[in-house]
Design an enzyme around this catalytic site. Structure first.
Site, mmCIF file in Angstrom:
data_model
loop_
_atom_site.group_PDB
_atom_site.id
_atom_site.type_symbol
_atom_site.label_atom_id
_atom_site.label_comp_id
_atom_site.label_asym_id
_atom_site.label_seq_id
_atom_site.Cartn_x
_atom_site.Cartn_y
_atom_site.Cartn_z
ATOM 1 N N ASP A 32 0.708 -1.137 0.085
ATOM 2 C CA ASP A 32 0.093 0.128 0.046
ATOM 3 C C ASP A 32 0.765 1.184 0.106
ATOM 4 O O ASP A 32 2.110 1.233 0.401
ATOM 5 C CB ASP A 32 -0.765 0.025 1.130
ATOM 6 N N SER A 77 -7.162 -5.717 -5.305
ATOM 7 C CA SER A 77 -8.419 -6.437 -4.434
ATOM 8 C C SER A 77 -9.744 -6.186 -5.374
ATOM 9 O O SER A 77 -9.832 -5.652 -6.508
ATOM 10 C CB SER A 77 -8.760 -5.491 -3.192
ATOM 11 N N ASN A 80 -10.936 -2.879 -5.915
ATOM 12 C CA ASN A 80 -10.030 -2.103 -6.578
ATOM 13 C C ASN A 80 -10.595 -1.657 -7.851
ATOM 14 O O ASN A 80 -10.456 -0.665 -8.576
ATOM 15 C CB ASN A 80 -8.717 -2.342 -7.101
ATOM 16 N N ARG A 206 -5.163 -2.162 8.843
ATOM 17 C CA ARG A 206 -6.402 -3.111 8.580
ATOM 18 C C ARG A 206 -6.056 -4.100 7.575
ATOM 19 O O ARG A 206 -5.037 -4.007 6.818
ATOM 20 C CB ARG A 206 -7.615 -2.292 8.112
HETATM 21 C C1 FPP Z 1 -1.939 0.251 -3.361
HETATM 22 O O1 FPP Z 1 -1.460 1.747 -3.402
HETATM 23 C C2 FPP Z 1 -1.386 -0.564 -4.317
HETATM 24 C C3 FPP Z 1 -2.018 -0.942 -5.512
HETATM 25 C C4 FPP Z 1 -3.608 -1.167 -5.611
HETATM 26 C C5 FPP Z 1 -1.483 -1.923 -6.561
HETATM 27 C C6 FPP Z 1 -0.399 -2.622 -6.374
HETATM 28 C C7 FPP Z 1 0.469 -2.888 -7.705
HETATM 29 C C8 FPP Z 1 1.737 -2.963 -7.704
HETATM 30 C C9 FPP Z 1 2.642 -2.660 -6.494
HETATM 31 C C10 FPP Z 1 2.430 -3.028 -9.032
HETATM 32 C C11 FPP Z 1 3.134 -4.345 -9.125
HETATM 33 C C12 FPP Z 1 2.641 -5.463 -8.978
HETATM 34 C C13 FPP Z 1 2.783 -6.663 -9.613
HETATM 35 C C14 FPP Z 1 2.160 -8.194 -8.948
HETATM 36 C C15 FPP Z 1 3.457 -6.830 -10.929
HETATM 37 P P1 FPP Z 1 -2.498 2.559 -3.315
HETATM 38 O O2 FPP Z 1 -2.865 3.021 -4.946
HETATM 39 O O3 FPP Z 1 -3.792 2.269 -2.773
HETATM 40 O O4 FPP Z 1 -1.812 3.661 -2.400
HETATM 41 P P2 FPP Z 1 -2.513 5.016 -1.870
HETATM 42 O O5 FPP Z 1 -3.267 4.362 -0.295
HETATM 43 O O6 FPP Z 1 -1.338 5.931 -1.399
HETATM 44 O O7 FPP Z 1 -3.504 5.577 -2.684
#
Ligand code: FPP
Length: 261
Positions: A32, A77, A80, A206
């Site tokens: 995250d 998720s 998402n 969480r």
């Molecule tokens: C959460 O950060 C992250 C995600 C929803 C995407 C995670 C994906 C990657 C790290 C890309 C690489 C993965 C693979 C398997 C190649 P957020 O967007 O919720 O951040 P925020 O809470 O700061 O808004």
């Protein structure tokens, strides 16, 4: 390190500590903070996800080099899908390109890939890449890398219960014989040990519908580091936290010390 994309062996990361007894068998991570990392730099959120791929690579190399048996990453998720469509599209393209780019290194390092989650909504291209990557690593015997995409813990449990209900309805399963293990075998993580260590970066405390059933006795580690900044030192701190935990699984501290003696 993240910018050199040539396949290489994971022993390029610092060596594992001597005491392998304190290495978690299964690590589960909620990655995250990509959006906030980008916002702090006046960049689009999608740039945070791009940087997040480098941190993902570091985590895979680190865990494999330390002899972790399974690493499960929450990449997207069930919830998402509600994000703006441009961000969802970027994430889906990122999964396709990361799979394409990383596959040779995963194969070379004997890593087995498993995707968990609802695949129906994926593009044909992503479905194809997933199938190809799972097939190419099927016979590998090293660390299992589990990528949770379009995944939700409640979805997982519901799907497992539905399978058991069908077996009961068809007379193949006696309801009285249903145990924890019966349900375990129907979950998308079947065959894996439950996670020993859960890590969530980005400051939230969480579970966000991650592996709800599987995390029953897992040690929970939360840290404020944003995912793109989650480097080897940050991973090491999480592993040290785990090494310092006394795991009781419902027993008393005295019972645990007695068994160890
Ligand atoms: C959460 O950060 C992250 C995600 C929803 C995407 C995670 C994906 C990657 C790290 C890309 C690489 C993965 C693979 C398997 C190649 P957020 O967007 O919720 O951040 P925020 O809470 O700061 O808004």
């Amino acid at each position: 390190m993240g910018h050199d994309t040539r396949p290489r062996r994971f022993d390029s990361v610092s060596p594992a500590p001597a005491d392998s007894a304190v290495i978690p068998r299964h690590v589960a991570i909620i990655m995250d903070g990509n959006g906030r990392w980008a916002r702090a730099r006046h960049l689009p959120r999608t740039e945070g996800h791009r940087q997040g791929v480098h941190a993902t690579r570091t985590a895979v190399r680190f865990c494999a080099a330390r002899g972790v048996q399974a690493l499960t990453l929450f990449a997207f998720s069930s919830e998402n899908w509600k994000r703006p469509s441009a961000e969802v599209n970027t994430l889906m393209s990122l999964f396709v390109s990361a799979l394409e780019k990383e596959l040779p290194e995963l194969v070379q390092n004997n890593i087995r890939l498993r995707f968990i989650g609802e695949r129906e909504a994926f593009s044909d291209k992503l479905k194809h890449r997933i199938h190809e990557a799972e097939a190419a690593t099927r016979d590998n015997t090293g660390m299992e890398l589990v990528i949770a995409v379009s995944y939700g813990g409640r979805w997982d449990i519901t799907a497992a219960v539905r399978c058991l209900a069908v077996e009961v309805a068809e007379g193949r399963l006696d309801p009285a014989s249903i145990s924890v293990e019966t349900l375990d075998r129907q979950l998308s993580t079947a065959g894996l040990p439950d996670p020993d260590l859960f890590i969530r970066t980005g400051g939230e405390r969480r579970l966000s519908n991650f592996l709800l059933w599987q995390l029953a006795y897992t040690e929970l580690y939360f840290c404020d580091v944003l995912w793109p900044d989650f480097d080897e030192d940050a991973l090491q701190a999480a592993f040290e936290f785990f090494a310092g935990r006394e795991r009781r699984f419902g027993r008393t501290g005295e019972q645990v010390s007695h068994e160890r003696a």
